[in-house]
Design a protein around this motif. Structure first.
Motif, mmCIF file in Angstrom:
data_model
loop_
_atom_site.group_PDB
_atom_site.id
_atom_site.type_symbol
_atom_site.label_atom_id
_atom_site.label_comp_id
_atom_site.label_asym_id
_atom_site.label_seq_id
_atom_site.Cartn_x
_atom_site.Cartn_y
_atom_site.Cartn_z
ATOM 1 N N VAL A 215 -36.437 9.585 12.121
ATOM 2 C CA VAL A 215 -37.350 9.745 10.981
ATOM 3 C C VAL A 215 -37.300 8.511 10.089
ATOM 4 O O VAL A 215 -38.337 8.037 9.605
ATOM 5 C CB VAL A 215 -37.012 11.028 10.193
ATOM 6 N N GLU A 216 -36.100 7.961 9.885
ATOM 7 C CA GLU A 216 -35.965 6.756 9.052
ATOM 8 C C GLU A 216 -36.720 5.575 9.663
ATOM 9 O O GLU A 216 -37.410 4.842 8.951
ATOM 10 C CB GLU A 216 -34.477 6.423 8.874
ATOM 11 N N PRO B 58 -37.270 20.650 11.694
ATOM 12 C CA PRO B 58 -35.971 20.010 11.891
ATOM 13 C C PRO B 58 -35.213 20.505 13.123
ATOM 14 O O PRO B 58 -34.274 19.857 13.571
ATOM 15 C CB PRO B 58 -35.205 20.340 10.614
ATOM 16 N N VAL C 258 -35.728 18.643 18.357
ATOM 17 C CA VAL C 258 -35.163 17.314 18.582
ATOM 18 C C VAL C 258 -34.788 17.194 20.056
ATOM 19 O O VAL C 258 -34.128 18.084 20.590
ATOM 20 C CB VAL C 258 -33.887 17.073 17.736
ATOM 21 N N ALA D 164 -32.921 5.227 18.581
ATOM 22 C CA ALA D 164 -32.329 6.211 17.671
ATOM 23 C C ALA D 164 -31.488 7.185 18.475
ATOM 24 O O ALA D 164 -31.779 7.449 19.635
ATOM 25 C CB ALA D 164 -33.427 6.964 16.916
ATOM 26 N N TYR E 284 -39.278 14.125 18.236
ATOM 27 C CA TYR E 284 -39.185 15.188 17.236
ATOM 28 C C TYR E 284 -40.574 15.586 16.763
ATOM 29 O O TYR E 284 -41.551 14.878 17.002
ATOM 30 C CB TYR E 284 -38.310 14.762 16.049
ATOM 31 N N ASN F 51 -42.870 16.643 13.371
ATOM 32 C CA ASN F 51 -42.920 16.629 11.912
ATOM 33 C C ASN F 51 -42.718 18.041 11.381
ATOM 34 O O ASN F 51 -43.229 19.008 11.959
ATOM 35 C CB ASN F 51 -44.281 16.117 11.419
ATOM 36 N N THR G 177 -30.144 10.071 16.554
ATOM 37 C CA THR G 177 -30.235 11.325 15.804
ATOM 38 C C THR G 177 -31.641 11.462 15.232
ATOM 39 O O THR G 177 -32.385 10.487 15.124
ATOM 40 C CB THR G 177 -29.243 11.363 14.623
ATOM 41 N N ARG G 178 -31.978 12.678 14.844
ATOM 42 C CA ARG G 178 -33.289 12.916 14.232
ATOM 43 C C ARG G 178 -33.411 12.137 12.926
ATOM 44 O O ARG G 178 -34.464 11.578 12.633
ATOM 45 C CB ARG G 178 -33.511 14.411 13.987
ATOM 46 N N ASP G 179 -32.350 12.106 12.132
ATOM 47 C CA ASP G 179 -32.391 11.376 10.865
ATOM 48 C C ASP G 179 -32.694 9.890 11.078
ATOM 49 O O ASP G 179 -33.500 9.312 10.353
ATOM 50 C CB ASP G 179 -31.080 11.540 10.093
ATOM 51 N N GLU G 180 -32.045 9.281 12.082
ATOM 52 C CA GLU G 180 -32.333 7.874 12.395
ATOM 53 C C GLU G 180 -33.785 7.708 12.826
ATOM 54 O O GLU G 180 -34.455 6.755 12.423
ATOM 55 C CB GLU G 180 -31.436 7.372 13.531
ATOM 56 N N ASP H 185 -40.474 6.306 9.178
ATOM 57 C CA ASP H 185 -40.863 6.104 7.782
ATOM 58 C C ASP H 185 -40.905 4.627 7.421
ATOM 59 O O ASP H 185 -41.845 4.167 6.768
ATOM 60 C CB ASP H 185 -39.901 6.834 6.837
#
Length: 152
Positions: free
Chosen positions: A138-139, A29, A32, A131, A24, A26, A133-136, A142
């Motif tokens: 990024v988590e 959104p 992906v 991962a 992905y 930064n 998904t993108r959310d996973e 982070d």
């Protein structure tokens, strides 16, 4: 017991793992992509030093041999590989890992070897695994960077 610990530190363990991950950018959104990343080589579990991995990084079928990775004090390192087409080592990015080399986040440097590779926090390319998904992704990024004392 001390002899076993010594042997574990000098005898390489085969380390061939594959991860499904997410690539992905930064602050974008909509960017992906799913990616497969493999580490094929040997892991050295050092008793009093940083663990090491030597081998090949494979990203969606593209092989980068000669990868050398050491988990440091903050479990981060530059990704050095041997680029056969130019016959030199080059830096592909900055990698962040957990203690057991089960999760990874790579800030992938862009550009060519001759012009210099770079990564930007504004729109930089990141590979995060495992991962789906993108959310996973990024988590994971982070968490690894925060845990390592870095800021996204």
């Amino acid at each position: 017991m001390l002899i076993v610990g010594y042997l574990v530190g000098i005898v390489p363990l085969e380390y061939n793992v594959s991860y499904e991950g997410i690539k992905y950018r930064n602050n974008d959104p909509d960017y992906v992509e799913k990616v497969m990343i493999q580490f094929d080589g040997y892991r050295y579990n050092k008793l009093y030093k940083c663990d090491e991995f030597n081998g090949t990084l494979i990203v969606d079928g593209a092989e980068y041999p000669g990868m050398k990775l050491r988990s440091g004090r903050y479990n981060e390192d530059l990704v050095f590989v041997f680029l056969q087409d130019i016959g030199e080592y080059d830096t592909l990015g900055m990698i962040f890992t957990d203690d057991n080399l089960n999760e990874f986040s790579i800030q992938w440097f862009e550009g060519t070897h001759s012009e210099g590779r770079r990564w930007s926090s504004k729109d930089g390319l990141v590979y995060s695994m495992p991962a789906t998904t993108r959310d996973e992704a990024v988590e994971i990024t982070d968490r690894l960077q925060h845990w390592n004392g870095k800021v996204n």
